[in-house]
Write a protein that holds these residues in place. Sequence first.
Motif, PDB file in Angstrom:
ATOM      1  N   THR A 130       0.838  -1.266  -0.101  1.00 61.36           N
ATOM      2  CA  THR A 130      -0.122  -0.117  -0.026  1.00 61.36           C
ATOM      3  C   THR A 130       0.837   1.454  -0.066  1.00 61.36           C
ATOM      4  O   THR A 130       0.151   2.351   0.062  1.00 61.36           O
ATOM      5  N   ASP A 131       2.211   1.047   0.042  1.00 55.26           N
ATOM      6  CA  ASP A 131       2.970   2.187  -0.163  1.00 55.26           C
ATOM      7  C   ASP A 131       2.807   3.311   0.921  1.00 55.26           C
ATOM      8  O   ASP A 131       2.595   4.336   0.877  1.00 55.26           O
ATOM      9  N   GLU A 132       2.765   2.652   2.250  1.00 53.29           N
ATOM     10  CA  GLU A 132       2.636   3.640   3.420  1.00 53.29           C
ATOM     11  C   GLU A 132       3.938   3.457   4.430  1.00 53.29           C
ATOM     12  O   GLU A 132       4.461   2.428   4.644  1.00 53.29           O
ATOM     13  N   MET A 133       4.531   4.556   4.495  1.00 50.79           N
ATOM     14  CA  MET A 133       5.758   4.731   5.497  1.00 50.79           C
ATOM     15  C   MET A 133       5.505   5.574   6.535  1.00 50.79           C
ATOM     16  O   MET A 133       5.000   6.550   6.504  1.00 50.79           O
ATOM     17  N   PHE A 134       5.456   4.935   7.590  1.00 51.36           N
ATOM     18  CA  PHE A 134       5.508   5.595   8.983  1.00 51.36           C
ATOM     19  C   PHE A 134       6.735   5.692   9.667  1.00 51.36           C
ATOM     20  O   PHE A 134       7.575   4.671   9.694  1.00 51.36           O
ATOM     21  N   LEU A 135       7.045   6.895  10.193  1.00 51.20           N
ATOM     22  CA  LEU A 135       8.226   7.211  10.634  1.00 51.20           C
ATOM     23  C   LEU A 135       7.901   7.947  12.164  1.00 51.20           C
ATOM     24  O   LEU A 135       6.996   8.522  12.259  1.00 51.20           O
ATOM     25  N   ALA A 136       8.997   7.870  13.129  1.00 49.83           N
ATOM     26  CA  ALA A 136       8.839   8.523  14.157  1.00 49.83           C
ATOM     27  C   ALA A 136       9.973   8.774  15.036  1.00 49.83           C
ATOM     28  O   ALA A 136      10.900   7.949  14.541  1.00 49.83           O
ATOM     29  N   VAL A 137      10.056   9.852  15.580  1.00 50.19           N
ATOM     30  CA  VAL A 137      11.520  10.267  16.392  1.00 50.19           C
ATOM     31  C   VAL A 137      11.081  10.640  17.816  1.00 50.19           C
ATOM     32  O   VAL A 137       9.819  11.409  17.843  1.00 50.19           O
ATOM     33  N   ALA A 142       5.300  11.718  14.957  1.00 53.04           N
ATOM     34  CA  ALA A 142       5.095  10.708  13.843  1.00 53.04           C
ATOM     35  C   ALA A 142       4.499  11.019  12.507  1.00 53.04           C
ATOM     36  O   ALA A 142       3.652  12.156  12.888  1.00 53.04           O
ATOM     37  N   SER A 143       4.661  10.258  11.595  1.00 53.54           N
ATOM     38  CA  SER A 143       4.189  10.635  10.159  1.00 53.54           C
ATOM     39  C   SER A 143       3.752   9.433   9.476  1.00 53.54           C
ATOM     40  O   SER A 143       4.278   8.250   9.575  1.00 53.54           O
ATOM     41  N   ARG A 144       2.964   9.608   8.561  1.00 55.75           N
ATOM     42  CA  ARG A 144       2.373   8.618   7.482  1.00 55.75           C
ATOM     43  C   ARG A 144       2.587   9.457   6.271  1.00 55.75           C
ATOM     44  O   ARG A 144       2.100  10.193   5.837  1.00 55.75           O
ATOM     45  N   ASN A 145       3.559   8.826   5.638  1.00 55.16           N
ATOM     46  CA  ASN A 145       4.014   9.564   4.051  1.00 55.16           C
ATOM     47  C   ASN A 145       4.071  10.763   4.113  1.00 55.16           C
ATOM     48  O   ASN A 145       3.628  11.606   3.346  1.00 55.16           O
ATOM     49  N   GLY A 146       4.842  11.627   5.105  1.00 57.68           N
ATOM     50  CA  GLY A 146       5.237  12.796   5.216  1.00 57.68           C
ATOM     51  C   GLY A 146       4.184  13.543   6.066  1.00 57.68           C
ATOM     52  O   GLY A 146       4.558  14.637   6.279  1.00 57.68           O
ATOM     53  N   VAL A 147       2.982  13.209   6.461  1.00 55.53           N
ATOM     54  CA  VAL A 147       1.932  13.780   6.970  1.00 55.53           C
ATOM     55  C   VAL A 147       1.843  13.343   8.431  1.00 55.53           C
ATOM     56  O   VAL A 147       1.756  12.426   8.856  1.00 55.53           O
ATOM     57  N   ALA A 148       1.951  14.297   9.425  1.00 55.84           N
ATOM     58  CA  ALA A 148       1.931  14.219  10.985  1.00 55.84           C
ATOM     59  C   ALA A 148       0.794  13.306  11.187  1.00 55.84           C
ATOM     60  O   ALA A 148      -0.507  13.506  10.692  1.00 55.84           O
ATOM     61  N   MET A 149       0.797  12.388  12.156  1.00 57.10           N
ATOM     62  CA  MET A 149      -0.178  11.484  12.690  1.00 57.10           C
ATOM     63  C   MET A 149      -0.529  11.985  14.101  1.00 57.10           C
ATOM     64  O   MET A 149      -0.035  12.400  14.777  1.00 57.10           O
ATOM     65  N   THR A 150      -2.006  12.029  14.245  1.00 56.30           N
ATOM     66  CA  THR A 150      -2.628  12.326  15.591  1.00 56.30           C
ATOM     67  C   THR A 150      -3.613  11.064  15.880  1.00 56.30           C
ATOM     68  O   THR A 150      -4.488  10.884  14.746  1.00 56.30           O
ATOM     69  N   VAL A 151      -3.671  10.446  17.026  1.00 59.26           N
ATOM     70  CA  VAL A 151      -4.755   9.358  17.261  1.00 59.26           C
ATOM     71  C   VAL A 151      -5.828  10.204  17.201  1.00 59.26           C
ATOM     72  O   VAL A 151      -6.190  11.352  17.568  1.00 59.26           O
ATOM     73  N   ALA A 152      -6.977   9.382  16.905  1.00 62.03           N
ATOM     74  CA  ALA A 152      -8.407  10.205  16.997  1.00 62.03           C
ATOM     75  C   ALA A 152      -8.809  10.107  18.558  1.00 62.03           C
ATOM     76  O   ALA A 152      -9.171   8.946  19.301  1.00 62.03           O
TER      77      ALA A 152
END
Length: 277
Positions: A130-137, A142-152
């Motif tokens: 699905t070409d999803e890259m998750f990154l975190a430091v 954290a991000s998913r495909n360069g977009v910042a992630m936040t829990v719902a």
Amino acid sequence: MRVSDALDHAAVVAPLAEIVREAGAIALAAIRNPIRSWYKGKGQDSPVSEIDLAVDRLLKQRLGALLPDCGWLSEETEDDPARLGCGRLWVVDPIDGTRGMIAGKPDWTISVALVEHDRPVVAALLAPVTDEMFLAVAGRGASRNGVAMTVAAAAGPTGAAALAGARVAGPPRLLERVSAAAPGLVLEPKVHSLALRFARVAYGRIHVAFASRDSHDWDLAAADLLVHEAGGTLTTIAGETIRYNRPVPTHEALVAADPVRHRAACEIAATLARTSR
């Protein structure tokens, strides 16, 4: 354990992502052909394939070159007790969700985390199909495909009522019992990669995710950092923080969610655990 010298964690992310993408390309090319696979150990519940081993070899070589002084813990490499003396180590699952990959499903991942002082500080999780890259430091989000992630985040009530309408993933038997105790849950289909199950909490596709006991460091370390850096919580059902690089790298039953739903889910799961004894 002591880490002998400081490391700029943010500087590790870009080369780590490149390495994980290289591993993903190898895996994607390999699944176009028949996959040779077999079972590890005496049981029939832990499949491994030639792709797992090829990705493991590449990651060990590339990550070893990236940070030569790191220890190593991987599902597909014989465990070396020397890792216990390492203040910094790579924790790797070359293919998380091997069974799904072999079956032609898209929900398998490559999971890599850098652990310091028994907690993950850098993470990369790639879902190649699905070409999803998750990154975190740690401390930097954290991000998913360069977009910042936040829990719902849950709004309104606390307790079991906070789970009303929540999308929940986990072991089917546990979900049946949880849904009986908290009516109104939306049960999600099986996610073959445990790391991806938790990562989906990090960007709100899933609200609550459970894992049975005996998951391993390599299943969890990258996803753990993703969830926390997205504002969520991932702990044991008793609320204990997960510690990595222990002599036995397995863990009790786990739950991930935003803080409000996490408390509610832990309370319900703990009650179910007590009543089943």
